[in-house]
Design a protein around this motif. Structure first.
Motif, PDB file in Angstrom:
ATOM      1  N   TRP A   1      -0.183   7.712   9.066  1.00 42.02           N
ATOM      2  CA  TRP A   1       0.705   6.710   9.643  1.00 42.02           C
ATOM      3  C   TRP A   1      -0.004   5.796  10.632  1.00 42.02           C
ATOM      4  N   GLN A   2      -1.221   6.149  11.022  1.00 43.20           N
ATOM      5  CA  GLN A   2      -1.979   5.301  11.930  1.00 43.20           C
ATOM      6  C   GLN A   2      -2.740   4.210  11.185  1.00 43.20           C
ATOM      7  N   SER A   3      -2.759   4.274   9.862  1.00 43.21           N
ATOM      8  CA  SER A   3      -3.397   3.241   9.064  1.00 43.21           C
ATOM      9  C   SER A   3      -2.323   2.287   8.550  1.00 43.21           C
ATOM     10  N   THR A   4      -2.770   1.218   7.916  1.00 43.27           N
ATOM     11  CA  THR A   4      -1.829   0.212   7.420  1.00 43.27           C
ATOM     12  C   THR A   4      -1.268   0.650   6.077  1.00 43.27           C
ATOM     13  N   VAL A   5      -0.182   1.403   6.133  1.00 45.58           N
ATOM     14  CA  VAL A   5       0.467   1.921   4.932  1.00 45.58           C
ATOM     15  C   VAL A   5       1.904   1.427   4.911  1.00 45.58           C
ATOM     16  N   ASP A   6       2.320   0.871   3.777  1.00 42.41           N
ATOM     17  CA  ASP A   6       3.694   0.386   3.648  1.00 42.41           C
ATOM     18  C   ASP A   6       4.659   1.520   3.307  1.00 42.41           C
TER      19      ASP A   6
ATOM     20  N   ILE B   1       6.035  -3.274   8.724  1.00 45.22           N
ATOM     21  CA  ILE B   1       5.176  -4.040   7.825  1.00 45.22           C
ATOM     22  C   ILE B   1       5.704  -4.113   6.398  1.00 45.22           C
ATOM     23  N   CYS B   2       6.718  -3.325   6.067  1.00 44.43           N
ATOM     24  CA  CYS B   2       7.222  -3.303   4.695  1.00 44.43           C
ATOM     25  C   CYS B   2       8.663  -3.791   4.635  1.00 44.43           C
TER      26      CYS B   2
ATOM     27  N   THR C   1       0.845  -1.190   0.000  1.00 46.23           N
ATOM     28  CA  THR C   1       0.000   0.000   0.000  1.00 46.23           C
ATOM     29  C   THR C   1       0.883   1.243   0.000  1.00 46.23           C
TER      30      THR C   1
ATOM     31  N   TYR D   1       9.145   4.394   4.381  1.00 47.83           N
ATOM     32  CA  TYR D   1       8.485   3.095   4.528  1.00 47.83           C
ATOM     33  C   TYR D   1       8.467   2.671   5.986  1.00 47.83           C
ATOM     34  N   ASN D   2       7.440   1.924   6.321  1.00 47.31           N
ATOM     35  CA  ASN D   2       7.224   1.437   7.676  1.00 47.31           C
ATOM     36  C   ASN D   2       7.929   0.096   7.842  1.00 47.31           C
TER      37      ASN D   2
ATOM     38  N   TRP E   1       9.948   4.531  11.053  1.00 47.78           N
ATOM     39  CA  TRP E   1       9.947   4.659   9.598  1.00 47.78           C
ATOM     40  C   TRP E   1      11.322   5.084   9.109  1.00 47.78           C
TER      41      TRP E   1
END
Length: 316
Positions: free
Chosen positions: A154-159, A290-291, A114, A286-287, A172
């Motif tokens: 940044w509080q949502s699931t974003v790669d 999760i990424c 994402t 990028y996080n 990040w």
């Protein structure tokens, strides 16, 4: 798990508890499993990347911990029943460890990536390039979701996020993707008329601006030598200003890369292509939670190349 293996482990655990000792080193356990499986110390050492002497030392240490021999006396390497059962159990455990490690190291390299960015970047630059980004990411699916200035994205699931600043949350990682080059754009007919009249006549033009890009229009007008006292229409979001320019409601100062496709499609045109100014720097973040860094780096390399290419006004 075989009953015999459970008995072997139970005996070892009781001895370990009695001796108030911890489990032996992982290396010695891995050495036993490899030697029993190969039936050869040299082959086991080669697999483990150590010397045969180191393997023999690890086996000796393990025998001391067990207080029992692991191999029968003689020239041939014949494991005892205790060694066989323990090696089989260790084989199962090592397999589970490898699966867990593979999942931990490669799990981030699967699934949908994402990517988020401001609405205008998503609409006019990221979305048209989804298939190219998927190829750059090794075939992984790409999902693009837009953000607004007030969004806590940044509080949502974003790669991955493409930002006009480097303010990123803890955890990040970020790097520079490129720097915007801005120029004046309008519908082809409006741009043609403006070019014929010349920059000096721009004072009578209608300009479109956005609160999210405060100052871009004034800086370009100053660079072009045009007075700031001009008619302008302000909008909250930049993509609204671009849409208004497409509808021939005025002219907008915009990044060349962002509008590259619109220019190539002859939906927008630059009346004064030589007059450009430096815009904001773009950062890719990028996080790490999760990424995969590998995926992020592949996409960032592609974005840098594409951003450089698109920052040149296309021939029309």
């Amino acid at each position: 798990m075989p009953r015999a293996a459970i008995d072997v482990i139970s005996v070892y655990v009781r001895k370990a508890q009695k001796q108030r000792s911890r489990l032996p080193s992982f290396r010695s356990l891995a050495a036993l499993e490899a030697v029993v499986r190969h039936g050869n110390i040299v082959w086991a050492a080669d697999e483990l990347g150590v010397t045969p002497g180191a393997v023999s030392k690890q086996l000796g240490s393990l025998e001391e911990e067990l207080e029992a021999p692991l191999f029968h006396d003689g020239h041939r390497l014949r494991p005892t029943p205790v060694a066989i059962e323990l090696a089989q159990t260790l084989g199962v455990a090592l397999h589970l460890l490898r699966e867990g490690w593979d999942k931990a190291t490669h799990g981030l390299d699967t699934g949908v990536v994402t990517i988020t960015g401001n609405a205008s970047l998503c609409m006019h630059w990221l979305v048209p390039r989804v298939l190219a980004m998927q190829a750059a990411a090794g075939g992984r699916a790409i999902r693009v979701t837009s953000l607004h200035t007030s969004d806590t994205w940044w509080q949502s699931t974003v790669d991955i996020a493409i930002l006009r600043h480097r303010r990123v949350p803890v955890g990040w990682e970020s790097q520079t993707i490129g720097t915007e080059r801005l120029t004046l754009l309008g519908s082809p007919e409006r741009a043609r008329r403006a070019a014929e009249r010349g920059i000096a006549a721009l004072g009578g033009e209608t300009f479109l601006a956005a609160e999210t890009r405060h100052g871009d229009l004034d800086r370009w007008l100053a660079a072009a030598g045009v007075g700031a006292d001009t008619e302008r229409r302000d909008s909250v979001h930049f993509y609204v200003a671009i849409e208004a320019a497409l509808e021939d409601m005025g002219m907008v100062v915009a990044p060349i890369a962002l509008c590259h496709d619109l220019i190539a499609q002859k939906r927008l045109a630059a009346p004064f292509p030589a007059c450009t100014i430096r815009g904001a720097g773009l950062a890719g973040a990028y996080n790490r939670a999760i990424c995969s860094p590998r995926t992020a780096e592949s996409l960032f390399r592609w974005m840098k190349r594409e951003m450089r290419r698109c920052s040149i006004l296309p021939a029309v």
